[in-house]
Enzyme design. Structure first.
Site, mmCIF file in Angstrom:
data_model
loop_
_atom_site.group_PDB
_atom_site.id
_atom_site.type_symbol
_atom_site.label_atom_id
_atom_site.label_comp_id
_atom_site.label_asym_id
_atom_site.label_seq_id
_atom_site.Cartn_x
_atom_site.Cartn_y
_atom_site.Cartn_z
ATOM 1 N N ARG A 99 0.885 -1.407 0.160
ATOM 2 C CA ARG A 99 -0.067 -0.017 -0.144
ATOM 3 C C ARG A 99 0.817 1.349 0.016
ATOM 4 N NH1 ARG A 99 -1.876 1.073 4.303
ATOM 5 N NH2 ARG A 99 -1.092 -0.652 5.501
ATOM 6 N N TYR A 129 -1.489 -3.510 -6.611
ATOM 7 C CA TYR A 129 -1.392 -4.261 -5.479
ATOM 8 C C TYR A 129 -2.696 -4.490 -4.654
ATOM 9 C CZ TYR A 129 0.008 -4.939 -0.651
ATOM 10 O OH TYR A 129 -0.206 -5.671 0.570
ATOM 11 N N GLY A 130 -2.836 -5.547 -3.824
ATOM 12 C CA GLY A 130 -3.911 -5.871 -3.240
ATOM 13 C C GLY A 130 -4.635 -4.628 -2.764
ATOM 14 N N LYS A 188 -9.722 -2.820 1.668
ATOM 15 C CA LYS A 188 -9.197 -1.417 2.375
ATOM 16 C C LYS A 188 -10.266 -0.255 2.132
ATOM 17 C CE LYS A 188 -6.110 -3.713 4.733
ATOM 18 N NZ LYS A 188 -6.372 -4.029 5.840
ATOM 19 N N HIS A 217 -10.341 -2.322 11.475
ATOM 20 C CA HIS A 217 -9.343 -3.345 11.062
ATOM 21 C C HIS A 217 -9.353 -4.289 12.206
ATOM 22 C CE1 HIS A 217 -5.063 -3.069 9.475
ATOM 23 N NE2 HIS A 217 -5.719 -4.224 8.780
ATOM 24 N N SER A 228 -1.105 -3.422 10.135
ATOM 25 C CA SER A 228 -0.842 -4.078 9.248
ATOM 26 C C SER A 228 0.435 -4.932 9.383
ATOM 27 C CB SER A 228 -0.770 -3.542 7.745
ATOM 28 O OG SER A 228 -1.860 -2.858 7.417
ATOM 29 N N CYS A 247 1.243 -7.119 11.950
ATOM 30 C CA CYS A 247 1.268 -7.268 13.440
ATOM 31 C C CYS A 247 0.635 -8.458 13.928
ATOM 32 C CB CYS A 247 0.914 -6.027 14.156
ATOM 33 S SG CYS A 247 2.021 -4.538 13.667
ATOM 34 N N GLY A 248 0.444 -9.359 13.192
ATOM 35 C CA GLY A 248 -0.235 -10.627 13.935
ATOM 36 C C GLY A 248 -1.860 -10.986 13.880
ATOM 37 N N ASP A 273 -9.066 -9.988 9.120
ATOM 38 C CA ASP A 273 -8.675 -8.325 8.763
ATOM 39 C C ASP A 273 -9.703 -7.188 8.820
ATOM 40 O OD1 ASP A 273 -6.585 -6.829 7.770
ATOM 41 O OD2 ASP A 273 -7.565 -6.584 6.088
ATOM 42 N N ARG A 282 2.416 -11.719 -0.498
ATOM 43 C CA ARG A 282 1.048 -12.220 0.118
ATOM 44 C C ARG A 282 0.475 -13.460 -0.500
ATOM 45 N NH1 ARG A 282 -1.359 -8.706 4.046
ATOM 46 N NH2 ARG A 282 0.217 -7.150 4.246
ATOM 47 N N ARG A 319 3.269 -3.433 17.474
ATOM 48 C CA ARG A 319 4.617 -3.809 17.947
ATOM 49 C C ARG A 319 5.435 -2.622 18.755
ATOM 50 N NH1 ARG A 319 7.110 -7.533 13.981
ATOM 51 N NH2 ARG A 319 5.443 -8.198 12.557
ATOM 52 N N ASN A 335 0.095 -17.140 22.323
ATOM 53 C CA ASN A 335 -0.584 -15.923 22.594
ATOM 54 C C ASN A 335 -1.951 -16.485 23.103
ATOM 55 O OD1 ASN A 335 1.394 -14.232 21.815
ATOM 56 N ND2 ASN A 335 0.736 -14.086 19.616
HETATM 57 P P1 GDP Z 1 -1.302 -9.333 9.839
HETATM 58 O O1 GDP Z 1 -1.084 -8.400 8.730
HETATM 59 O O2 GDP Z 1 -1.633 -8.295 11.101
HETATM 60 O O3 GDP Z 1 -2.493 -10.138 9.606
HETATM 61 O O4 GDP Z 1 -0.119 -10.088 10.432
HETATM 62 P P2 GDP Z 1 0.266 -11.750 10.342
HETATM 63 O O5 GDP Z 1 -0.454 -12.578 11.007
HETATM 64 O O6 GDP Z 1 0.199 -11.909 8.687
HETATM 65 O O7 GDP Z 1 1.830 -11.698 11.106
HETATM 66 C C1 GDP Z 1 2.628 -10.481 10.180
HETATM 67 C C2 GDP Z 1 4.067 -11.076 10.577
HETATM 68 O O8 GDP Z 1 4.369 -10.985 11.995
HETATM 69 C C3 GDP Z 1 4.229 -12.305 10.146
HETATM 70 O O9 GDP Z 1 5.859 -12.523 9.543
HETATM 71 C C4 GDP Z 1 4.235 -13.252 11.280
HETATM 72 O O10 GDP Z 1 5.168 -14.638 11.313
HETATM 73 C C5 GDP Z 1 4.466 -12.469 12.496
HETATM 74 N N1 GDP Z 1 4.003 -12.356 13.815
HETATM 75 C C6 GDP Z 1 2.442 -12.905 13.672
HETATM 76 N N2 GDP Z 1 2.085 -13.204 15.280
HETATM 77 C C7 GDP Z 1 3.283 -13.084 15.918
HETATM 78 C C8 GDP Z 1 3.733 -13.164 17.251
HETATM 79 O O11 GDP Z 1 2.872 -13.378 18.264
HETATM 80 N N3 GDP Z 1 5.101 -12.982 17.763
HETATM 81 C C9 GDP Z 1 6.073 -12.713 16.465
HETATM 82 N N4 GDP Z 1 7.301 -12.380 17.062
HETATM 83 N N5 GDP Z 1 5.737 -12.445 15.471
HETATM 84 C C10 GDP Z 1 4.558 -12.686 14.792
HETATM 85 P P1 PGA Z 2 -2.879 -7.017 6.642
HETATM 86 O O1 PGA Z 2 -3.623 -6.629 5.657
HETATM 87 O O2 PGA Z 2 -3.620 -6.085 7.655
HETATM 88 O O3 PGA Z 2 -3.106 -8.415 6.829
HETATM 89 O O4 PGA Z 2 -1.476 -7.008 6.817
HETATM 90 C C1 PGA Z 2 -3.375 -5.925 4.514
HETATM 91 C C2 PGA Z 2 -3.128 -4.597 5.057
HETATM 92 O O5 PGA Z 2 -3.310 -3.989 5.971
HETATM 93 O O6 PGA Z 2 -2.577 -3.723 4.030
HETATM 94 MN MN MN Z 3 -4.999 -5.126 7.128
HETATM 95 MN MN MN Z 4 -3.551 -10.393 7.657
#
Ligand code: GDP
Ligand code: PGA
Ligand code: MN
Ligand code: MN
Length: 585
Positions: free
Chosen positions: A69, A197-198, A206, A226, A248, A250-251, A275, A367, A398, A494
């Site tokens: 994005r 891009y998505g 989004k 979100h 985005s 962050c897990g 999401d 992705r 984070r 977690n």
């Molecule tokens: P989203 O974009 O918020 O959905 O986040 P994701 O679940 O796809 O995670 C984003 C990145 O953070 C990935 O590389 C994961 O491996 C990493 N991640 C997710 N959960 C954790 C966690 O609890 N601890 C750590 N250290 N990394 C995490």
């Molecule tokens: P994410 O979704 O939250 O899984 O990273 C895409 C984004 O927020 O750009």
């Molecule tokens: Mn998102």
């Molecule tokens: Mn995600």
């Protein structure tokens, strides 16, 4: 398929401007999808993956300048700048239409324009809404078919109503200089050009579900957030639902699909969404949520059978992989997959690549796009037109130092303050610096379609109307030690924190009243059986608040609030209370 005058006229008008060679309506059928995939394989937009190993899976490589994005190219376009607020890029709506009309003129020349009717949310649900996206990108069509319910189902829901979100998208020439993602919330319209891009191009996600959605929610009395949505089933078979907002990358996707550690026998997690949450107040006075999406657009790196087995199972078929490593035998690989790297392969840029090169083979924001129904732990309730009732809302991000592993807000109003002061280190999900701390209220900084000060008021107003509100928590899986290593094991562990949260919701454990909120007693978070053993002492440090860091934090919060001229009084008074509590301590 139902035909709708308003849609027909708009399609004609747009074709006159963008000048495509032909127009194709997406009906949502498998036969049409198959034809489109064949065209993409011929043109090179997709590469067929090994169909024995990965049936229905395809590989896509984006332009190297089009991988995330782009917040600096994302605009909220309204008549008055005030309505976009201090945190959004604003453009005068008339000026934006004028500027983009010039960019869209003949932008589809020589290409087909696809008309994608899509439904966001479960069928026959008061939550659900229709959008139409016009695009010249086959990749967008194939991805939208995974991420939303496309075709007849959307037109049959819309019938002859003019109430749909108009989305116009063109790849243009993918020139980052001419890239604009413009939102016109006052007209329920999105114009996006110059990116495939998505987050910039799949307009249901989004752009509609969050930016236009949040604006609609503000005016109509509901919330577009979100947030992941998950159900946690206990050994007695009772399921509690929680929603969690993390920025985005962050897990969210990982948390939504987690498998509890082995010691928690009889517990199970059900994924409702990973999401986005659309939430309304139910007749019972609780907050009910649906996932408006039909697929997952997930971060690939770090996904493995160890970190997220449910995601790995989900992406075994009918998945589009974007910007990962492509092996010689047409398989996929990425950093953190926890499998041996291929000796010879092609990287996300299309160059020959080997693990010795010292460079990343997959883009950090590569992705997967996969149907949600393929997820082994997809909730039986995920298409329930009524949604699911939310017991807890969790904010997180984070933070290497400041935020403890978990704490609970004193009440809804304080919870809104906790959300409004959220901060997180930036990630590769958006272009720009990575690892810089910035304020990201409710993880909505890039996605709020109106004035963020009014967004805080909306949260406060909702709180007054929800008679049985969810409790609000904050978590941080990302605290680091002196060497910069994450202290908390994260991922499936977690779940241990989620159990404390649910125990709080049920009134089963007490907590320590601290200046920032209720902190757990270390004994109330079960850390037995953690793989690399975590000591009680380490847990205590994760649950502690560092006075110096919080002194810095409140100064920075004051500077952050300076930005707003529509900051609600409640937020100001919560800030004052926090500073008082921190000083007394
Ligand atoms: P989203 O974009 O918020 O959905 O986040 P994701 O679940 O796809 O995670 C984003 C990145 O953070 C990935 O590389 C994961 O491996 C990493 N991640 C997710 N959960 C954790 C966690 O609890 N601890 C750590 N250290 N990394 C995490
Ligand atoms: P994410 O979704 O939250 O899984 O990273 C895409 C984004 O927020 O750009
Ligand atoms: Mn998102
Ligand atoms: Mn995600």
């Amino acid at each position: 398929m139902y035909s709708n005058n308003e849609v027909d006229n708009w399609v004609k008008e747009t074709a006159a401007l963008t000048n495509p060679k032909d127009i194709v309506w997406i009906d949502g059928s498998m036969s049409q999808r198959k034809r489109l995939i064949d065209e993409c394989l011929k043109s090179g937009e997709l590469i067929e993956l090994n169909q024995d190993k990965l049936p229905g899976c395809y590989y896509h490589r984006s332009d190297i300048n089009d991988v995330a994005r782009v917040e600096k190219c994302t605009f909220i376009c309204t008549k008055s700048e005030k309505d976009a607020g201090p945190t959004n890029n604003w453009m005068d709506s008339e000026e934006a239409y004028k500027k983009l009309t010039n960019l869209f003129r003949n932008s589809m020349k020589g290409r087909t324009m696809y008309v994608i009717p899509y439904l966001m949310g479960p069928s026959d649900s008061p939550f659900s809404k229709v959008g139409i996206e016009l695009t010249d990108s086959k990749y967008v069509v194939l991805s939208m078919e995974i991420m939303t319910k496309t075709g007849s189902i959307a037109m049959d829901t819309l019938k002859n109503s003019p109430d749909f979100v108009k989305g116009l998208h063109s790849k243009g020439n993918l020139d980052p200089q001419n890239r604009y993602i413009c939102h016109f919330p006052e007209d329920k319209t999105i114009w996006s050009i110059g990116s495939d891009y998505g987050g910039n191009a799949l307009l249901g996600k989004k752009c509609f579900a969050l930016r236009i959605g949040s604006y609609m929610g503000y005016h109509e009395g509901w919330m577009a957030e979100h947030m992941l949505i998950m159900g946690i089933e206990n050994p007695q078979g009772e399921i509690s639902y929680i929603a969690a907002a993390f920025p985005s990358a962050c897990g969210k996707t990982n948390l939504a699909m987690l498998i509890p550690p082995d010691i928690f026998k009889g517990y199970k997690v059900w994924t409702v969404g990973d999401d986005i949450a659309w939430m309304r107040i139910g007749e019972d006075g609780r907050l009910w949520a649906v996932n408006p999406e039909a697929g997952f657009f997930g971060v690939v790196p770090g996904t493995s059978m160890k970190s997220n087995p449910n995601a790995m199972m989900t992406i075994k078929r009918n998945t589009i992989f974007t910007n990962v490593v492509l092996t010689e035998d047409k398989d996929v690989w990425w950093e953190g997959i926890n499998l041996p790297a291929p000796k010879k392969a092609t990287d996300w840029k299309g160059n020959p690549w080997s693990p010795e090169s010292g460079e990343k083979g997959a883009h950090p924001n590569s992705r997967f796009t996969a149907p949600a129904e393929q997820c082994p732990c997809i909730s039986p309730e995920w298409q329930n037109p009524k949604g699911v009732p939310i017991s807890a809302i969790i904010f997180g991000g984070r933070r290497a130092k400041t935020a403890p592993l978990v704490y609970q807000s004193f009440d809804w109003e304080h919870g809104v303050f906790v959300g409004a002061t959220m901060a997180s280190e930036t990630t590769a999900a958006s272009t720009g610096d990575v690892g810089v701390v910035r304020r990201d209220p409710m993880a909505m900084l890039p996605f709020c379609g109106y004035n963020m000060g009014n967004y805080f008021s909306h949260w406060l107003e909702m709180g007054k109307k929800i008679s049985k509100p969810p409790l609000i928590f904050n978590v941080n899986w990302f605290r680091t030690d002196e060497e910069g290593n994450f202290i908390w094991p994260g991922f499936r562990d977690n779940f241990r924190v989620l159990l404390w949260i649910l125990n709080r919701c049920k009134g089963k454990v007490d907590a320590i009243k601290s200046p920032i909120g209720y902190l757990p007693k270390a004994k109330d978070i079960n850390i037995s059986g953690i793989e690399n053993k975590l000591s009680e002492k380490t847990l205590e440090s994760l649950l502690s608040i560092n006075k110096e860091a919080w002194d810095e934090e409140i100064k920075d919060q004051a500077a952050w609030f300076e930005k707003f001229d529509t900051l609600p009084e409640e937020i100001k008074s919560q800030y004052k209370l926090l500073t008082e509590r921190l000083e007394v301590d």
